[in-house]
Design a protein around this motif. Sequence first.
Motif, PDB file in Angstrom:
ATOM      1  N   ASP A 265     -52.280   4.460  10.818  1.00  0.00           N
ATOM      2  CA  ASP A 265     -52.891   3.709   9.709  1.00  0.00           C
ATOM      3  C   ASP A 265     -51.949   2.608   9.233  1.00  0.00           C
ATOM      4  O   ASP A 265     -52.369   1.471   9.008  1.00  0.00           O
ATOM      5  CB  ASP A 265     -53.223   4.646   8.548  1.00  0.00           C
ATOM      6  N   LEU A 266     -50.710   2.931   9.090  1.00  0.00           N
ATOM      7  CA  LEU A 266     -49.722   1.948   8.656  1.00  0.00           C
ATOM      8  C   LEU A 266     -49.578   0.834   9.693  1.00  0.00           C
ATOM      9  O   LEU A 266     -49.510  -0.347   9.355  1.00  0.00           O
ATOM     10  CB  LEU A 266     -48.373   2.624   8.413  1.00  0.00           C
ATOM     11  N   ALA A 267     -49.562   1.195  10.967  1.00  0.00           N
ATOM     12  CA  ALA A 267     -49.437   0.191  12.024  1.00  0.00           C
ATOM     13  C   ALA A 267     -50.634  -0.757  12.011  1.00  0.00           C
ATOM     14  O   ALA A 267     -50.478  -1.969  12.165  1.00  0.00           O
ATOM     15  CB  ALA A 267     -49.308   0.871  13.386  1.00  0.00           C
ATOM     16  N   TYR A 268     -51.846  -0.251  11.813  1.00  0.00           N
ATOM     17  CA  TYR A 268     -53.034  -1.109  11.770  1.00  0.00           C
ATOM     18  C   TYR A 268     -53.010  -2.036  10.560  1.00  0.00           C
ATOM     19  O   TYR A 268     -53.374  -3.195  10.649  1.00  0.00           O
ATOM     20  CB  TYR A 268     -54.303  -0.261  11.772  1.00  0.00           C
ATOM     21  N   VAL A 269     -52.580  -1.525   9.429  1.00  0.00           N
ATOM     22  CA  VAL A 269     -52.488  -2.374   8.235  1.00  0.00           C
ATOM     23  C   VAL A 269     -51.466  -3.479   8.456  1.00  0.00           C
ATOM     24  O   VAL A 269     -51.717  -4.649   8.139  1.00  0.00           O
ATOM     25  CB  VAL A 269     -52.128  -1.523   6.993  1.00  0.00           C
ATOM     26  N   LEU A 270     -50.323  -3.166   9.033  1.00  0.00           N
ATOM     27  CA  LEU A 270     -49.311  -4.183   9.304  1.00  0.00           C
ATOM     28  C   LEU A 270     -49.822  -5.203  10.320  1.00  0.00           C
ATOM     29  O   LEU A 270     -49.545  -6.399  10.202  1.00  0.00           O
ATOM     30  CB  LEU A 270     -48.021  -3.534   9.803  1.00  0.00           C
ATOM     31  N   LEU A 271     -50.573  -4.762  11.310  1.00  0.00           N
ATOM     32  CA  LEU A 271     -51.146  -5.673  12.297  1.00  0.00           C
ATOM     33  C   LEU A 271     -52.131  -6.644  11.647  1.00  0.00           C
ATOM     34  O   LEU A 271     -52.097  -7.851  11.906  1.00  0.00           O
ATOM     35  CB  LEU A 271     -51.838  -4.877  13.411  1.00  0.00           C
ATOM     36  N   VAL A 272     -52.982  -6.143  10.782  1.00  0.00           N
ATOM     37  CA  VAL A 272     -53.946  -7.012  10.085  1.00  0.00           C
ATOM     38  C   VAL A 272     -53.214  -8.011   9.202  1.00  0.00           C
ATOM     39  O   VAL A 272     -53.547  -9.196   9.188  1.00  0.00           O
ATOM     40  CB  VAL A 272     -54.946  -6.157   9.276  1.00  0.00           C
ATOM     41  N   VAL A 273     -52.220  -7.574   8.467  1.00  0.00           N
ATOM     42  CA  VAL A 273     -51.444  -8.483   7.617  1.00  0.00           C
ATOM     43  C   VAL A 273     -50.760  -9.542   8.471  1.00  0.00           C
ATOM     44  O   VAL A 273     -50.758 -10.730   8.128  1.00  0.00           O
ATOM     45  CB  VAL A 273     -50.422  -7.694   6.772  1.00  0.00           C
ATOM     46  N   PHE A 274     -50.187  -9.159   9.599  1.00  0.00           N
ATOM     47  CA  PHE A 274     -49.534 -10.115  10.488  1.00  0.00           C
ATOM     48  C   PHE A 274     -50.527 -11.148  11.011  1.00  0.00           C
ATOM     49  O   PHE A 274     -50.238 -12.345  11.039  1.00  0.00           O
ATOM     50  CB  PHE A 274     -48.875  -9.363  11.656  1.00  0.00           C
TER      51      PHE A 274
END
Length: 134
Positions: free
Chosen positions: A20-29
């Motif tokens: 979940d954290l990785a997906y959120v960071l990917l979207v923000v990036f």
Amino acid sequence: MQVKDDTKPYDSINVTPMLDLAYVLLVVFIIMTTASVQGLTMNLPKPSNKPSTEKHETKIVQVTPEGRFMINGIGVTLAELETQLQAAKARDPKLAVMVKGDPATQYARVIEVVDLVNRLQIEGLGLITARIGT
């Protein structure tokens, strides 16, 4: 009486929160990367329902694969191109400039022509494209 202890230490990690954290960071990036991309400002023509009967001068600027400039088929330098476009704009304020870049040309050379046309405040700017294989 003896108590039997069947508890084992955890031998696996629950990766769902990390994903979940990785997906959120990917979207923000992705959002931050696309927001910082800058482009060219171009005034695109507005479509009209009636055909124009006005005739205006048109100059075709070609960028060769070697990066040289040609205006209506005649080779020029960037300085000569600027003076010819200034003179043509003085004759016809509604001058149109069409830029044709060869696919093998460095894109920076085409952008130099677009920047020159914008600097001279010529409103009629077009890019000539060709189908692949023609």
